[in-house]
Design an enzyme around this catalytic site. Structure first.
Site, PDB file in Angstrom:
ATOM      1  N   SER A 706       0.802  -1.230   0.000  1.00 31.33           N
ATOM      2  CA  SER A 706       0.000   0.000   0.000  1.00 31.33           C
ATOM      3  C   SER A 706       0.836   1.282   0.000  1.00 31.33           C
ATOM      4  O   SER A 706       0.268   2.369  -0.080  1.00 31.33           O
ATOM      5  CB  SER A 706      -0.954   0.010   1.203  1.00 31.33           C
ATOM      6  N   LYS A 749      -6.141   3.672   9.011  1.00 28.60           N
ATOM      7  CA  LYS A 749      -5.182   4.621   8.445  1.00 28.60           C
ATOM      8  C   LYS A 749      -5.681   6.058   8.595  1.00 28.60           C
ATOM      9  O   LYS A 749      -4.898   6.976   8.857  1.00 28.60           O
ATOM     10  CB  LYS A 749      -4.940   4.284   6.971  1.00 28.60           C
TER      11      LYS A 749
END
Length: 798
Positions: A706, A749
């Site tokens: 990611s 996140k």
């Protein structure tokens, strides 16, 4: 194999004589003496004895076993024999009832020279005793005689197991042969002590030979009585006359009756009340018959008695019933937890379906989330809302399947696994079992605990679960299993297939403040002896704690900080009084204390986090990425530099995993191609320069794809010599053609970004749908920019 924290070094099983200490902690024995040269389990339940074991284990692990002259409470040195056995504690296992299960290696005889400390734990100076006369012809002859006579006994005595016969044939030292035979014969404890005190091996073997002859005489009488009785009885009356046979033997030997008959009656009545059928009934009838024939002094007697006690204490006939209402369940969850709306909703949905079906069958849930977010307390609340008993145990670090399925009954001191123990403790067939830390189990030579859990959790198999100790089928289909983990990555896929996964995400600062007000502050005040609302925290003070001292995903550290503040307030009041008031409680009566933002630094010291600790991309070649770990969301600062080198290419540091390294190579190759295409750098520059990419906090392993677009941004920032916009972070996987691919953990996140002061987040277009699952309070103040191509990213960041 990982070394157990309660296990001494394996090389110390047979320590050299020179290593034995001159002083020993003394553990009085009330039963029989223990002889040197054996490795044996040892159960300890008395609190005074546990204290001796703990002290010995903390020092060098050596301990002295000495027999009591007479059983009594709080014995002194005068109540002990002078000769005992020194041993080394090899392994210590804490039992659920507070007792200990030890594995000890006995080493040498010793004599007490001087009592150094008579108070518990007793410490004595000792002298180690040597055997004499071990290599004479008389000893060799006696050795053959002992082995020969014992073989004759073992052939006619079923109680002496094949394992004991094998052990007897492998022992080589004459003294140890005599010791081993003494320990398995039915000899009075005073006579055993005399044998322990006999150092001359020839004399010791002669004494043991006399006891063997007595045992043979007993067996001959037994055989005579058995023959006489069998001649008088019919086959249908055989079971009754077997009991009479035992009484006849006891009368012949002059042995008084004991409580065994009452135990037999109790077990028989209890087992009969369960109305067992089939295999269970047949097995227990056989075990009861064996129990009736055993002498209470034999080692197998207590083992069989413990087994029958376990069988009688299990909830075989308990009828599961669903007694809860959805309104009560919802009220319980709301009372015990703030936020976690998605989790509560899924739990209520699950309970609603059970209520509709009137289903008492069990299920398997996995609660996944960072430490301190309330996984264990959610499990306890589920049990309360369903009005079921709750039992919790942890398998973190376990590498032995016996923790789940128990030990075989052939071992002395064996016990059932945690599943059967939990059923015994809860006295219910439908409890809520919480199995903590399932992501931290390890396979070893002792088996794989995760594989053992498969049978426990599989609804197709657990209706006839077999614990190794119990070795009888038990129905676990009504048990509700709740597993907890910090991450799903290390949990075997077959285990995940059997469970419904519920994710618990990290808390943002506003949620932490509300949790502190409703739960943590009252709990901490009560813990420190103060009343509710006696210490009041301003909102600014709680914000300061959350932002400057406790930025982790959970609230465990937040609670510790509140506890620290209240302790210091309590200490301040008492120090100010200077000890003038004898009744300390009166100092706090009708008094309230307030904690403002300006007081936080006084109580907690310099902030752990400040503006300097917030990650910023302040120079060319840096970019902020977002990551998800088992501890929750996190921000990553990526740094890239270049330098001339004969070995051109890409250097990666910062404990990157294989997937992350591949992402870095993809990002570098794409940026290299794009930079040459746009004329930012010539191809010759890449042939003469090395680019170094580093992710700080190098001791922490990192992996995953990611960070692809973050790496590409850092490389382009380096090549252009430009700094990216402030308060901007990004997450997304990068393909070789420049496409931005979806990622996971967007909520965690986002929470991490909010804690780090991020105002803009670039996310993959494919993750735009996940924004709906993120609470508005988390998204507030953050602008999300969906992107499909890395070129869109580069246009936005500069």
């Amino acid at each position: 194999m990982a070394k157990d924290e309660n296990t001494k070094d394996s090389e110390a099983l047979l320590p050299a004589r020179l290593e034995l200490p001159s002083k020993l902690f003394i553990l009085p024995l009330g039963g029989l003496p223990i002889f040197p040269g054996i490795f044996t389990p040892f159960m300890v339940s008395n609190n005074e004895d546990i204290k001796v074991i703990e002290e010995a284990y903390k020092t060098d692990g050596y301990i002295g076993f000495v027999l009591l002259k007479e059983d009594k409470k709080n014995p002194g040195a005068a109540d002990l024999y002078s000769v005992g056995t020194a041993a080394r504690i090899i392994k210590k296992i804490n039992l659920p009832d507070g007792g200990l299960n030890l594995f000890v290696s006995t080493i040498s005889r010793f004599k007490i020279k001087k009592v150094i400390s008579e108070s518990n734990p007793m410490v004595c100076a000792v002298e180690y005793l040597e055997e004499t006369g071990t290599n004479t012809f008389e000893v060799k002859a006696l050795t053959r005689a002992l082995i020969s006579e014992m073989r004759e006994i073992s052939e006619t005595n079923a109680i002496i197991s094949e394992e004991m016969r094998m052990n007897l044939s492998t022992v080589e030292q004459p003294g140890k042969i005599a010791d081993f035979i003494t320990s398995i014969l039915n000899i009075d404890k005073t006579e055993q002590q005399k044998i322990l005190e006999t150092l001359d091996v020839r004399k010791r073997m002669e004494k043991v030979l006399v006891f063997i002859k007595k045992e043979q005489e007993i067996l001959r009488v037994q055989k005579k009585i058995q023959t006489e009785i069998n001649d008088r009885v019919e086959k249908s009356q055989r079971e009754y006359f077997l009991r009479e046979e035992l009484k006849s033997i006891q009368e012949e030997l002059g042995i008084a009756g004991d409580g065994k008959s009452s135990d037999y009656k109790k077990f028989s009545e209890k087992i009969a009340s369960f109305k067992f059928e089939g295999e269970i009934k047949e097995t227990l009838v056989e075990e009861l018959a064996k129990f009736q024939l055993l002498d209470p002094h034999e080692s197998e007697y207590n083992s069989l008695r413990n087994f029958l006690e376990l069988v009688c204490s299990l909830p075989w006939n308990d009828t599961p019933m669903e007694k809860f209402t959805l309104q009560e369940a919802k009220k319980t969850l709301e009372k015990d937890h703030y936020g976690l709306e998605d989790v509560k909703k899924r739990i209520i949905e699950y309970l609603g379906v059970r209520k509709l079906k009137d289903d008492t069958k069990g299920a398997v849930l996995i609660l996944v989330g960072p430490p301190g977010v309330g996984k264990t307390s959610v499990g306890r609340s589920i049990a309360q809302s369903m009005k079921r008993p709750f039992y919790r145990f942890s398998v973190g670090g376990e590498h032995d399947e016996s923790k789940i399925k128990g030990f075989r009954r052939t071992y002395i001191g064996s016990m059932p696994g945690q599943i059967i123990q939990g059923l015994k403790i809860t006295k219910s067939r439908s409890p809520v079992f919480m199995i903590d830390e399932v992501d931290k189990m390890n396979a070893s030579a002792q088996g794989d605990p995760s594989a053992a859990l498969l049978e426990v959790l599989d609804p197709e198999q657990n209706s006839s679960f077999r614990d190794t100790y119990l070795d009888l089928p038990f129905d676990l289909s009504s048990v509700l299993f709740i597993l907890t983990a910090n991450t799903l990555d290390t949990i075997p896929r077959p285990l995940l297939d059997r469970a419904e996964i519920i994710e618990l995400n990290g808390y943002i600062d506003q949620e932490k403040i509300e949790i502190a007000k409703k739960y943590l502050i009252p709990k901490t005040l009560s813990k420190n002896g103060l009343k509710k609302n006696q210490v009041k925290f301003s909102r600014d003070a709680l914000v300061s704690i959350a932002t400057e001292y406790a930025r982790e995903a959970g609230v465990r550290n937040f609670e510790k900080l509140l506890d620290k503040i209240i302790r210091k307030i309590v200490l301040e009041v008492q120090e100010k009084d200077g000890g003038k008031t004898s009744d300390v409680k009166s100092l706090f009566e009708n008094k309230t204390f307030s904690v403002e933002q300006k007081d936080i630094k006084k109580y907690l010291g310099i902030p752990y986090f400040d503006e300097s600790s917030i990650k910023k991309a302040s120079v060319p070649g840096t970019a902020i990425g977002l990551a998800w770990t088992s501890m929750g969301g996190d921000t990553l600062l990526l740094e890239a530099v270049s330098f001339e080198s004969s070995k051109a290419g890409l250097v990666l540091t910062g404990q990157m995993g294989d997937v992350m390294k591949e992402s870095a190579q993809i990002a570098f190759n794409w940026v290299k191609q794009e930079a040459i295409k746009q004329g930012i750098k010539e191809s010759k520059w890449f042939e003469e320069n090395t680019v170094h990419l580093h992710i700080p906090e190098g001791a922490t392993p990192k992996d995953g794809p990611s960070a692809g677009i973050t790496m590409a941004t850092a490389f382009m920032s380096l090549l252009k010599g430009k700094i990216i916009k402030p308060h901007l972070a990004m997450t997304g996987e990068l393909s070789l053609t420049g496409q931005v691919l979806p990622i996971g953990g967007l909520r965690e996140k986002t929470v991490a970004a909010k804690r780090n002061g991020i105002k803009t987040i670039l996310i993959p277009k494919a993750n735009e749908k996940d924004l709906e699952e993120i609470p508005e309070i988390v998204k507030k103040g953050i602008r999300f920019i969906p992107v499909t191509d890395v070129r869109e990213v580069l246009k936005t960041v500069f």
